[in-house]
Design an enzyme around this catalytic site. Structure first.
Site, mmCIF file in Angstrom:
data_model
loop_
_atom_site.group_PDB
_atom_site.id
_atom_site.type_symbol
_atom_site.label_atom_id
_atom_site.label_comp_id
_atom_site.label_asym_id
_atom_site.label_seq_id
_atom_site.Cartn_x
_atom_site.Cartn_y
_atom_site.Cartn_z
ATOM 1 N N GLU A 66 38.177 46.455 77.508
ATOM 2 C CA GLU A 66 37.785 47.861 77.590
ATOM 3 C C GLU A 66 36.274 47.972 77.524
ATOM 4 O O GLU A 66 35.604 47.095 76.983
ATOM 5 C CB GLU A 66 38.398 48.633 76.419
ATOM 6 C CG GLU A 66 39.889 48.737 76.533
ATOM 7 C CD GLU A 66 40.426 49.842 75.661
ATOM 8 O OE1 GLU A 66 39.713 50.284 74.751
ATOM 9 O OE2 GLU A 66 41.566 50.251 75.890
ATOM 10 N N HIS B 5 47.851 48.695 71.225
ATOM 11 C CA HIS B 5 47.746 49.422 69.962
ATOM 12 C C HIS B 5 48.408 50.792 70.075
ATOM 13 O O HIS B 5 48.844 51.180 71.153
ATOM 14 C CB HIS B 5 46.296 49.527 69.489
ATOM 15 C CG HIS B 5 45.412 50.353 70.369
ATOM 16 N ND1 HIS B 5 45.013 49.947 71.622
ATOM 17 C CD2 HIS B 5 44.833 51.566 70.185
ATOM 18 C CE1 HIS B 5 44.238 50.857 72.164
ATOM 19 N NE2 HIS B 5 44.119 51.866 71.314
ATOM 20 N N HIS C 277 47.515 54.001 69.947
ATOM 21 C CA HIS C 277 46.980 55.252 70.496
ATOM 22 C C HIS C 277 47.794 55.693 71.709
ATOM 23 O O HIS C 277 48.211 54.874 72.518
ATOM 24 C CB HIS C 277 45.514 55.068 70.905
ATOM 25 C CG HIS C 277 44.578 55.143 69.735
ATOM 26 N ND1 HIS C 277 43.362 54.510 69.717
ATOM 27 C CD2 HIS C 277 44.689 55.778 68.550
ATOM 28 C CE1 HIS C 277 42.754 54.758 68.566
ATOM 29 N NE2 HIS C 277 43.541 55.522 67.844
ATOM 30 N N HIS D 269 40.198 47.270 66.321
ATOM 31 C CA HIS D 269 40.089 48.640 66.825
ATOM 32 C C HIS D 269 40.763 49.669 65.916
ATOM 33 O O HIS D 269 40.123 50.574 65.392
ATOM 34 C CB HIS D 269 40.701 48.658 68.227
ATOM 35 C CG HIS D 269 40.657 49.967 68.918
ATOM 36 N ND1 HIS D 269 39.502 50.662 69.110
ATOM 37 C CD2 HIS D 269 41.650 50.693 69.478
ATOM 38 C CE1 HIS D 269 39.782 51.774 69.759
ATOM 39 N NE2 HIS D 269 41.072 51.819 69.990
ATOM 40 N N HIS E 267 47.560 54.510 75.192
ATOM 41 C CA HIS E 267 47.973 53.129 75.437
ATOM 42 C C HIS E 267 49.486 52.947 75.328
ATOM 43 O O HIS E 267 50.031 51.978 75.841
ATOM 44 C CB HIS E 267 47.260 52.184 74.464
ATOM 45 C CG HIS E 267 45.788 52.120 74.722
ATOM 46 N ND1 HIS E 267 45.193 51.087 75.405
ATOM 47 C CD2 HIS E 267 44.796 53.007 74.436
ATOM 48 C CE1 HIS E 267 43.893 51.334 75.519
ATOM 49 N NE2 HIS E 267 43.637 52.486 74.938
ATOM 50 N N HIS F 285 39.016 50.956 81.231
ATOM 51 C CA HIS F 285 38.908 51.964 80.183
ATOM 52 C C HIS F 285 37.457 52.323 79.892
ATOM 53 O O HIS F 285 36.946 52.109 78.801
ATOM 54 C CB HIS F 285 39.603 51.469 78.904
ATOM 55 C CG HIS F 285 40.040 52.577 77.985
ATOM 56 N ND1 HIS F 285 39.202 53.123 77.048
ATOM 57 C CD2 HIS F 285 41.193 53.239 77.857
ATOM 58 C CE1 HIS F 285 39.849 54.064 76.381
ATOM 59 N NE2 HIS F 285 41.055 54.162 76.858
#
Lengths: 598, 842
Positions: free
Chosen positions: A201, A68, A70, A157, A73, A412
């Site tokens: 995660e 994703h 963010h 998410h 990441h 994570h």
């Protein structure tokens, strides 16, 4: 034994710069390529020199998958592809590909141009990197090469977040960010794919979090109270993600309450971000999609573009401004203007790294030293509200229940919390759960089931022998396995011989048994025959004219010992089909002959 | 303040440190953020480097108290324990502090057997890592070396070489190299004879460990020692390394043929590091014989990295170089032999010196063919990028082989030979090999090659550009190779054949037309970048201009100014900016230019993008184009340029993107320089200096122009921009203007000046002083400052202390973020709140 190896270079027992190396059936995949915002030097990126000790990265890695948008990441991706030199395929979903460059560009501007840091990627590098990205659709099986395939599943998410199934032959790994459904995203979903390993995660591994609704209500209450008493609300955000979520909340609330105080968005970047949220409306949940038919939820009536001059306007207002940690730019400028007034409020909706103004005020510091040793006294109210979209322990357990993995590996998250979840998973699901630290390799041995075609002839023969096959129960089949041209077939031995053009050979086992018997050889043979006839009543025992004895396919011959006539040597020989009987017979004869036998 | 003084521990920090230590050692407090601990260690390292003799421990007793407190904890947090070990190591690097810790009996409890290495905490990789790092920092003097070697620490390090954590294992290897180098370097007067060599005690232990490992049956131990040697020879080129090597050479050599050890890759690395060290060059040929043997015995995939490294060396026997070249060229040679009949093409290598069977079998296998070719092509590209390569590569044959690979990859060539047919089957559609081959092809572009190969090269590249099967990434590389080869055309005989050149260019523009209309934004963008690159480099060539202008490319480029994707719009803006040089700037008599291309229309379109495009990239691109035009004096006569700059400045003044503003400030800076050149100020070395021109006119003419163009308003407002780089740049420009305009009246520079001319300057001065701090330039215009009045502006320049402003602006917010005091305050403040500010995604 086939194995899957997992080595986190980042996100192993910590939060920040996710980067996990997976080696499965000879293929090497890198999951995520994140950046740590808490550092200003090379430590912000994973240490890629550990990926391979020899050879080029591009030759070693078969692909990179980004879960994703963010930055923890994907933040190191342009560095990895344009500066370190990885030139292979990169996969992510369409929304992630669209949104990634916005966040990367946002961060680059702050880092390189404002702080003058070097060894960081440029705008051109971000673009060149994004051009290398192959965007994938949900549930689309992407063939990376002939053996390696990947498939994306929806993970709620953030917009565009995906779980990825990585499969080589019959071995598979599922990697997922924490999934969480929210007001504008639908719940995550995955097949019951029974992977060998699920990498998940565990950010909120010990927490069963307050309901999202509770936190949202709290947020609206605080904003409303501040605006009602004539104060100004500053919400520092990153261009994308939480900003859109909170905007929807406020927009709906303003509409319902018929509020008049203006709400502003401070940068042009967010307009583009909003554009993408509109574009990828299908990724949002059903409620939003339904509402969208009547009214585009991302076309805000109450939220207007911000002009710098507005900050000085009297009266209440709400402003969303970047960056989210109050360390530079527009949000910091507005904060400085409003900080001195206790009627105002700043709401920090996300995590702030050490050194930023955001971090300082969240830790309760109220006198901040700014440039020129000027002291800024913070009288405005400071609130922290986590709107993070990570799954809690319950969400992770649900995922395991759904996917039924054979092993689980946690990343994570913080070590202590992971340990708690690890035990919970092992107790409830009876599967192995791992939590490697950064740099530690976890090896998981797999027991791959290999599909084999069975010839019709063999199948018929087997069914003729036994009962009719029950489709729901496993059945043991005997035959000859032919491995040819990457396929496996089970056929009858005769067919195998025919296909391969081979002649049949008899394989016989032999054993010599010594018996003390001073009689003549034929007499000894007769004693043996009588003994066996008496013991093996259900078998066909024959005394042949040439002096030998047969028991089924087993042949027994007797000769006198060359040096000791009182000892007779019995030569026992049998085929592999009668191995059990042969062994039994041998052991029987080794015990000697009974005295009464004559 | 001197840099050393700045790094010394301030009183404020010394006051905060005891509280921070107490908080960190308190098990009831939630653990501190790892980044804070890392930054604290950075700070201590800086302190130690600035003052190597500083007595950190004696000056700050809280540190020893901290060590004691953490060691006394029954179950310390792994990150705090790891921090403690690393901090102790940094502190103990100073011998005095080391002794102090020893006196307090803390050393053994930190790094000795009484310490964490025999506790449950050792299970945690971060603790082991902290221990290794701590020891590494500490061992800077003989006392520490002796402590580690005599106290059993060395055995711990030997064990950690095989640690399950890659980070710990690799740190242990580096530590052993450090210990060995320190031990030998400080004590040994080197006897250059392996037998007589009396190694110092610590070195002796390490060397014995290496030897024993190499002689053991354990593959992992052998590999660890080989890695250690690789690292040692890579970092130390002292003569004693040769002595060390001579004792182990035979054993190491045996691993070349030892399949069970599987250490071939490490061996290749080891030999390469040795080859780079002059120490091994005079080992009576035995070392080079070993390298030659490695090149022969290792598989092509294993030996290729060694071969490339050898070929880059300037000091290397010719015979080894030829061997290395053979290894590297073998796959390319096989490709040619597989593709062509022996009479048709001779190949790259003489068959008598090379045995291609191993390479042929790799190339005919599906699993290894692509990998071998990708590696070889990447290595060739690497060699081609070396400026002074000590070896001559057969460029023409290499080019032919690369072109052949590309033909295999898109099905253009299917040879009759069994190997050729097999390879072509494997390679068809293989993107990995396509990309590597295109990179190598681009790298070959500046080498002289024959016409025939070049002809087929363009055919292949055009085929890639045309093919619908070409992926966007392969297409981008095809564009790159094509542009590099087109740019190399003028230097080649091929270019003299005008017809052929024109045909090639026409074909290129035809395919470009198609690609500019691609539904995929990556392709449209790469096409525009390709076009810009071509114009930038070939705009002076008539054939190029004619072909471009007679195609549809300029029109399509203009259309892309409206593209939905902002990256593409930005690239279209850049391309249009360059296209202008061909369409109207430098071609007054071009018959094709005519009225079709209208300069005003383009300028207006770009202005429109600058003022209305919702995204930053296209607006930034416009600013870059305008700056480029101004630099090349393409913006017309003086008045026209003045008007142009004025319009751009007004449009940009309210832009939200600070990079656009920065671009505009650069435009202003160039404009100012141009004006000074034009009016003869000394800034421009080529400016005409006429004695007839009076000094006052020289100063005033540009000043009036700047005022008319409203530059001062923009510059002064930019000083208060919320984005620092904007303020800094504006301040730089204003300082330059001040030095130009005020040079004749230096006495006024720092004084208040004659304020009667403009009462608002006081206000401006005050606002700026405050504004640089609060970054708030009021929008209220009723302040009495006339930014277009030359006298007021002259007064403003004289009056306002721009130097002070400049200093303020350079103190960016990092001053706060990076100061150790801020860090310590943050750690203290965070205590108790860490749970709330949970770690999270960002």
């Amino acid at each position: 034994m086939p194995e899957i190896k997992v080595t986190p270079l980042g996100a192993g027992q910590d939060v920040g710069r996710s980067c996990i190396l997976v080696s499965i059936a000879g293929k090497n995949v890198m999951l995520d390529c994140g950046m740590h915002m808490g550092y200003n030097d090379d430590r912000r990126f994973p240490d890629f020199s550990y990926i391979t000790q020899n050879g080029r990265l591009t030759d070693f890695l078969d692909c990179v998958i980004i879960s994703h948008f963010h930055l923890d990441h994907c933040g190191a991706l342009p560095y990895f592809s344009e500066m370190v030199g990885y030139d292979g395929p990169i996969y992510m979903t369409h929304p992630t590909k669209a949104i990634c460059p916005i966040l990367l560009e946002d961060y680059r501007k702050i880092t390189v141009d404002k702080k003058g840091e070097t060894n960081f990627f440029t705008s051109q590098m971000i673009k060149d990197c994004m051009k290398k990205v192959v965007a994938v659709h949900l549930h689309q099986t992407v063939q990376v090469d002939e053996e390696l395939e990947i498939k994306a599943y929806y993970a709620g998410h953030v917009l565009g977040a995906a779980m990825f199934q990585i499969k080589v032959g019959c071995e598979s790994v599922v990697y997922t960010v924490s999934m969480h459904s929210s007001s504008y995203r639908c719940a995550a979903w995955i097949d019951k794919c029974r992977p060998d390993l699920l990498i998940t995660e565990s950010t909120y591994a010990t927490t069963i979090r307050d309901s999202k609704r509770c936190r949202e209500r709290d947020f609206l209450k605080k904003v409303h109270e501040t605006v009602e008493r004539g104060g100004k609300v500053l919400i520092p955000v990153f261009a994308l993600g939480r900003a859109q979520e909170l905007c929807i909340l406020l927009e709906t609330f303003w509409e319902r309450m018929n509020l008049k105080a203006p709400i502003y968005f401070s940068t042009g970047l967010t307009e583009k971000a909003n554009h993408y949220y509109k574009l990828f409306i299908t990724w949002t949940n059903q409620k939003i999609r339904k509402t969208f038919v009547q009214r585009n939820m991302f076309e805000f009536k109450h939220i207007k573009a911000f002009d710098r001059a507005f900050a000085d306007n009297p009266g209440p207002m709400v402003v969303f401004a970047t960056p989210g940690m109050l360390h530079a730019g527009q949000s910091l400028q507005i904060f400085r203007k409003w900080a001195g007034n206790e009627k105002n409020m700043v709401i920090m909706p996300g995590y702030c790294v050490q050194g930023t103004v955001g971090h300082k005020i969240l830790s309760g510091q109220r006198k901040l030293e700014m440039e020129g040793r000027q002291i800024l006294e913070v009288k405005m109210q400071v609130e922290y509200m986590s709107f993070s979209a990570h799954a809690d322990a319950k969400g992770i357990m649900q995922l395991i229940r759904q996917a039924e993995p054979r092993n689980v590996l946690l990343v994570h998250g913080e070590a202590k919390k992971m340990e708690f979840l690890k035990q919970k998973i092992e107790q409830e699901f009876h599967v192995n759960c791992y939590m490697p630290a950064n740099g530690e390799t976890t090896t998981i041995f797999t027991n791959p089931s290999i599909p084999v075609d069975i010839s019709l002839g063999l199948l018929k023969r087997e069914t003729a022998i036994g009962l009719l096959p029950d489709a729901k129960k496993p059945k043991l089949m005997h035959g000859t396995l032919i491995m040819k041209d990457n396929s496996f077939r089970l056929v009858s031995p005769e067919q195998a011989l025919k296909e391969l053009g081979l002649a049949e050979h008899q394989l016989r086992f032999t054993c010599r048994v010594h018996i003390q018997d001073p009689r003549k050889e034929h007499e000894t043979v007769l004693r043996v025959y009588n003994h066996l006839k008496g013991v093996l009543k259900d078998y066909s025992v024959q005394h042949l004219p040439d002096g030998s004895i047969t028991v089924e396919s087993i042949l027994i011959q007797a000769t006198a010992h060359s040096e000791d006539q009182g000892t007779k040597v019995l030569l026992v020989s049998w085929t592999y089909q009668d191995e059990e009987l042969g062994s039994y017979l041998t052991s029987l004869l080794k015990k000697g002959l009974p005295q009464s036998t004559s | 303040m001197s840099p050393r003084g700045r790094r010394a521990m301030s009183r404020a920090c010394a006051r905060l440190l005891p509280r921070v230590c107490a908080a960190l050692a308190d098990p009831r407090q939630p653990g501190s953020d790892d980044t804070c601990l890392e930054k604290m260690l950075d700070w201590f390292r800086e302190l130690r480097e600035a003052e190597p003799t500083v007595k950190l421990l004696r000056d700050n007793p809280c540190l020893t108290e901290f060590f004691t407190a953490v060691l006394a904890l029954p179950e310390p947090e792994p990150n705090v324990l790891s921090f403690t070990l690393r901090l102790a190591g940094i502190v103990a690097a100073v011998e005095d502090s080391f002794m102090h810790l020893q006196q307090l009996e803390l050393l053994a409890r930190l790094f000795g057997e009484d310490g964490p290495l025999n506790s449950a905490a050792w299970e945690d990789a971060s603790v082991r890592s902290g221990w290794v790092e701590g020891v590494h920092s500490m061992v800077q003097h003989q006392s520490a070396l002796h402590f580690i070697c005599s106290g059993g620490g060395i055995d711990v390090i030997f064990t950690l070489q095989g640690d399950p954590s890659l980070f710990v294992a690799s740190a242990a290897c580096r530590l052993l190299v450090h210990l060995l180098t320190l031990s030998v370097g400080s004590e040994l007067t080197v006897p250059l004879n392996a037998k007589d060599c009396d190694w110092p005690a610590c070195a002796h232990m390490i060397i014995r460990h290496i030897e024993e490992s190499l002689q053991s049956n354990s593959a992992s131990h052998i590999k660890q020692s080989l890695k250690l040697l690789t690292s040692l020879f890579g970092s130390c080129q002292a003569p004693w390394t040769k002595v060390l090597w001579l004792g182990m050479a035979k054993q190491v050599e045996s691993f070349l043929t030892e399949d069970s050890v599987q250490a071939q890759h490490i061996l290749a690395d080891l030999l390469l590091n040795m080859a780079r060290s002059p120490v091994f060059h005079d080992t009576e040929g035995s070392f080079w014989a070993l390298v030659t043997s490695a090149l022969e015995h290792l598989t092509p995939v294993q030996s290729s990295p060694l071969a490339v490294g050898i070929l880059r060396l300037h000091r290397c026997p010719q015979v080894v170089r030829i061997k290395a070249l053979t290894v590297l060229l073998q796959p390319m040679d096989c490709i040619l032999r597989a593709a062509f009949q022996p009479l048709e093409y001779a190949g790259l290598l003489d068959e008598s010196v090379s045995d291609p069977s191993a390479v042929e079998s790799l190339l005919s296998s599906k699993s290894s063919c692509a990998s071998l070719l990708c590696q070889t092509l990447a290595h060739l590209e690497e060699l081609l990028s070396v400026v002074f390569l000590p070896v001559n590569l057969p460029y023409a044959s290499l080019l032919r082989s690369v072109v052949t690979i590309l033909q295999f990859c898109n099905g253009l060539l299917i040879p009759a030979s069994p190997l050729g047919s097999k390879i072509s089957q494997i390679l068809v559609g293989c993107f990995r090999v396509q990309k590597s081959a295109l990179d190598a092809l681009a790298a070959l572009s500046d080498r002289k090659c024959s016409d025939t190969v070049v002809g087929s090269l363009f055919d292949v590249l055009l085929a890639y550009l045309e093919s619908p099967n070409t992926t966007p990434t392969v297409l981008k590389k095809s564009f790159k190779a094509m542009s590099k080869w087109l740019m190399s055309l003028p230097g080649m005989s091929f270019f003299k054949n005008q017809q052929q050149t024109e045909k090639t260019l026409q074909d290129v523009f035809l395919v470009l037309q198609k690609r500019l209309c691609s539904p995929c934004w990556e392709v449209r963008d790469s096409s525009l970048e390709f076009l810009t690159n071509l114009i930038r480099n070939l705009r002076d060539h008539d054939e190029f201009r004619q072909s471009l202008l007679s195609s549809e490319v300029p029109k399509l480029t203009e259309n892309l100014l409206e593209d939905p994707e902002s990256y593409v719009r930005a690239s279209a803006v850049t391309a249009m900016g360059h296209l202008a040089f061909i369409t109207y700037f430098f071609v007054p008599e071009s018959p094709v230019a005519g009225n079709q291309y209208n300069k005003e229309k383009t300028v207006a379109k770009l202005q429109e993008i600058l003022s209305t495009d919702p995204e930053g990239f296209p607006r930034r691109a416009v600013m870059n184009v305008f700056t480029m035009w101004l630099k090349e004096s393409c913006t017309g006569q003086l008045e026209e340029t003045e008007q142009f700059v004025s319009t751009v400045v007004q449009t940009t003044a309210h832009d939200l993107d600070w990079e656009v503003k920065l671009g505009c400030l650069e435009l202003v800076q160039i404009f100012c320089n141009h004006m000074f050149c034009r009016f003869g100020l000394p800034e421009c070395p080529y400016a005409p200096i006429s004695s007839a021109v009076t000094s006052s006119i020289c100063q005033n003419e540009p000043l009036q122009i700047f005022c008319r163009a409203n530059l001062f308003s923009f510059l002064f407002r930019s000083l208060c921009d919320c984005d620092k780089p904007v303020g800094q740049k504006a301040c730089d420009i204003l300082l330059a203007l001040k030095s130009h305009f005020c040079q004749s009246s230096t006495t006024d520079l720092q004084g208040p000046g004659d304020l009667s001319a403009g009462h608002g300057i006081h206000w401006l001065q005050g606002t700026l002083r405050q504004g640089s701090l609060v970054q708030n330039f009021p929008t209220d215009d009723g302040n009495g400052v006339d930014f277009q009045d030359p006298e007021s502006m002259m007064l403003a320049l004289r009056t306002i202390d721009l130097v002070e402003l400049h200093n303020d602006l350079n103190k960016c917010s990092d001053y706060v973020e990076k100061s150790p005091q801020s860090l310590l305050e943050d750690i203290l403040a965070t205590v108790g709140t860490a749970e709330e500010n949970e770690a999270d995604c960002y």
